[in-house]
Write a protein that holds these residues in place. Structure first.
Motif, PDB file in Angstrom:
ATOM      1  N   VAL A 137       0.802  -0.967  -0.204  1.00 51.34           N
ATOM      2  CA  VAL A 137      -0.205   0.066   0.380  1.00 51.34           C
ATOM      3  C   VAL A 137       0.567   1.342  -0.146  1.00 51.34           C
ATOM      4  CG1 VAL A 137      -1.437   1.198   1.336  1.00 51.34           C
ATOM      5  CG2 VAL A 137      -2.390  -1.209   0.946  1.00 51.34           C
ATOM      6  N   LEU A 233      -6.645   7.531   2.431  1.00 53.22           N
ATOM      7  CA  LEU A 233      -6.184   6.995   2.916  1.00 53.22           C
ATOM      8  C   LEU A 233      -4.927   8.077   3.627  1.00 53.22           C
ATOM      9  CD1 LEU A 233      -6.436   3.990   0.133  1.00 53.22           C
ATOM     10  CD2 LEU A 233      -6.247   3.674   3.229  1.00 53.22           C
ATOM     11  N   PHE A 243      -3.594  -3.843   6.918  1.00 51.53           N
ATOM     12  CA  PHE A 243      -4.043  -4.415   6.138  1.00 51.53           C
ATOM     13  C   PHE A 243      -3.714  -5.885   5.956  1.00 51.53           C
ATOM     14  CE2 PHE A 243      -2.628  -0.595   5.495  1.00 51.53           C
ATOM     15  CZ  PHE A 243      -3.359   0.832   4.925  1.00 51.53           C
ATOM     16  N   LEU A 275      -8.863  -2.857  -1.014  1.00 52.29           N
ATOM     17  CA  LEU A 275      -7.816  -1.948  -2.409  1.00 52.29           C
ATOM     18  C   LEU A 275      -8.043  -3.159  -3.122  1.00 52.29           C
ATOM     19  CD1 LEU A 275      -5.910   0.089   0.069  1.00 52.29           C
ATOM     20  CD2 LEU A 275      -8.441   0.452  -1.317  1.00 52.29           C
ATOM     21  N   ILE A 277      -5.166  -3.415  -6.569  1.00 52.38           N
ATOM     22  CA  ILE A 277      -3.593  -3.183  -6.736  1.00 52.38           C
ATOM     23  C   ILE A 277      -3.420  -3.886  -7.965  1.00 52.38           C
ATOM     24  CG2 ILE A 277      -1.496  -2.281  -6.054  1.00 52.38           C
ATOM     25  CD1 ILE A 277      -3.154  -2.213  -3.035  1.00 52.38           C
ATOM     26  N   LEU A 284      -3.524   1.649  -7.431  1.00 50.67           N
ATOM     27  CA  LEU A 284      -5.041   1.044  -7.264  1.00 50.67           C
ATOM     28  C   LEU A 284      -6.110   1.061  -8.613  1.00 50.67           C
ATOM     29  CD1 LEU A 284      -6.476   0.957  -4.989  1.00 50.67           C
ATOM     30  CD2 LEU A 284      -7.173   3.125  -4.778  1.00 50.67           C
TER      31      LEU A 284
END
Length: 425
Positions: A137, A233, A243, A275, A277, A284
């Protein structure tokens, strides 16, 4: 502590845009014609295995910036300029294999597109290299300047906002908007103008109470999590989230990490969700998330800016979605959706009133920003806009012209038909 206070202040400022229960006020906006010649194709996207409709499937006209999305019933409307007859269309959605079809596959109505479910093989899963979701992230956020649009662009979008009381539609707002989208590496905020709009509200069903959804198109534009990181975020607040990896998937045939997240501090309404990714670029590409509002008093203080005396108003469920699209190696905001449920308790009434508010916006076209000339005829709106009633647009079946829209689902089409009947009376 100071960072946390700043973060919460930013979250509150965003959420206060969303709702006010007050009596009616007016805002104005401009209408402009469109005379581009086009061909319209209609149909639905379904699951090849069981024939069930697929909502939020993205249809992109290749070698152009024209796109649209399916509604909750899997239906779509795609308007294409007459001179693009040899084009192809790519259809993609989470959990299904994307499909590219020639434009001559499409018909003026009843086009059926079947998508096969994605089957994830073990050999494919082994291609995923990330082992720490927190680091992934952080890398995603650090690559914002690299992965997203770095040039200013002018986007055309379609926005729809509905309010239901119980099972009844009581308000319908629709608009084509122009967005001056600033680069993702710039602190400059986006500008929005209403290009063409229509709205109808049945105030009798609102018990003389006018529910004003503040923000209009900004409500969905601010869901652009990578542009407005301060709302969800914020990079310096990443350590305040938990996470963890979920099962990987594919979006548009690209390998994608799925990361579950939730805020650790639950003293205020707190975010949680998923999320998506991109595994190759750490971009993202999609987010589905919610705000926990179990603490009714805290949620009401955060969301409800004004309300009549004798009423207690609070949200019961808030869900959000944002999708991104790629063009020439750069990603950009493509679709945003907010779904909000509210309850109004009156002091001297036995039964409460329940409201369901849905707003969504899809980018249907965009171009490179050339100059500020568009502002000369644009009616720029403020982030706290409240769209005004104007039913004149419901007279005209060709009101939207060549602009792509989200095809109205059955309940919305019924509401439009009811508005037309009232106008004719």
């Amino acid at each position: 502590m100071k960072q946390l206070e700043t973060y919460l202040s930013g979250k509150t400022r965003f959420l206060l845009l969303l709702l006010s229960f007050v009596f009616v006020s007016m805002e104005s906006f401009a209408f402009q014609p469109s005379d581009i010649k086009f061909v319209e194709y209609k149909g639905e996207v379904v699951n090849a295995r069981n024939g069930k409709p697929i909502s939020s499937a993205y249809l992109a006209l290749n070698n152009s910036n024209i796109s649209t999305i399916t509604n909750a019933d899997g239906q779509f409307s795609l308007k294409v300029p007459e001179d693009l007859t040899d084009a192809t269309v790519t259809v993609s959605v989470l959990g299904f294999q994307s499909k590219t079809l020639p434009l001559d596959y499409f018909k003026s109505s009843n086009t059926v597109i079947e998508l096969e479910e994605t089957v994830q093989e073990l050999t494919e899963v082994s291609l995923y290299k990330a082992t720490n979701p927190n680091l992934l992230v952080k890398e995603m956020l650090s690559k914002k300047d690299e992965n997203y649009l770095t040039d200013q662009s002018l986007m055309t979008s379609f926005y729809r906002e509905t309010i239901k009381k119980g099972w009844n539609n009581v308000s319908l707002s629709e608009a084509v908007v122009k967005i001056s989208k600033s680069p993702y590496n710039s602190p400059k905020r986006d500008l929005v103008s209403l290009y063409k709009a229509r709205k109808s509200t049945d105030y009798d069903r609102l018990d003389t109470l006018a529910l004003k959804l503040r923000g209009g198109p900004f409500n969905t534009l601010y869901l652009d999590m990578m542009k407005y990181t301060e709302y969800v975020l914020r990079p310096e607040m990443i350590d305040s989230y938990k996470f963890e990896f979920d099962d990987p998937t594919k979006i548009n045939d690209r390998y994608t990490y799925v990361v579950n997240f939730e805020e650790s501090d639950k003293s205020d309404p707190w975010y949680y969700g998923k999320l998506f990714i991109d595994a190759e670029t750490s971009t993202l590409v999609k987010a589905d998330y919610s705000l926990n509002v179990d603490d009714r008093d805290a949620a009401a203080a955060m969301f409800v800016k004004k309300k009549p005396n004798g009423a207690k108003v609070y949200p019961t469920e808030l869900n959000y979605q944002v999708d991104y699209a790629q063009d020439n190696g750069k990603w950009h905001y493509a679709y945003g959706k907010a779904q909000m449920d509210y309850v109004v308790n009156w002091k001297r009434k036995i039964f409460n009133s329940k409201y369901k508010i849905n707003s969504e916006m899809v980018v249907t076209d965009y171009q490179e920003y050339v100059s500020d000339d568009w502002k000369k005829s644009a009616d720029l709106i403020r982030p706290n806009i409240v769209m005004v009633d104007d039913v004149s647009g419901f007279y005209d079946s060709d009101f939207w012209g060549s602009n792509n829209i989200i095809e109205p689902e059955k309940s919305i089409q019924n509401a439009i038909d009811k508005i037309k009947r009232k106008i004719e009376e």
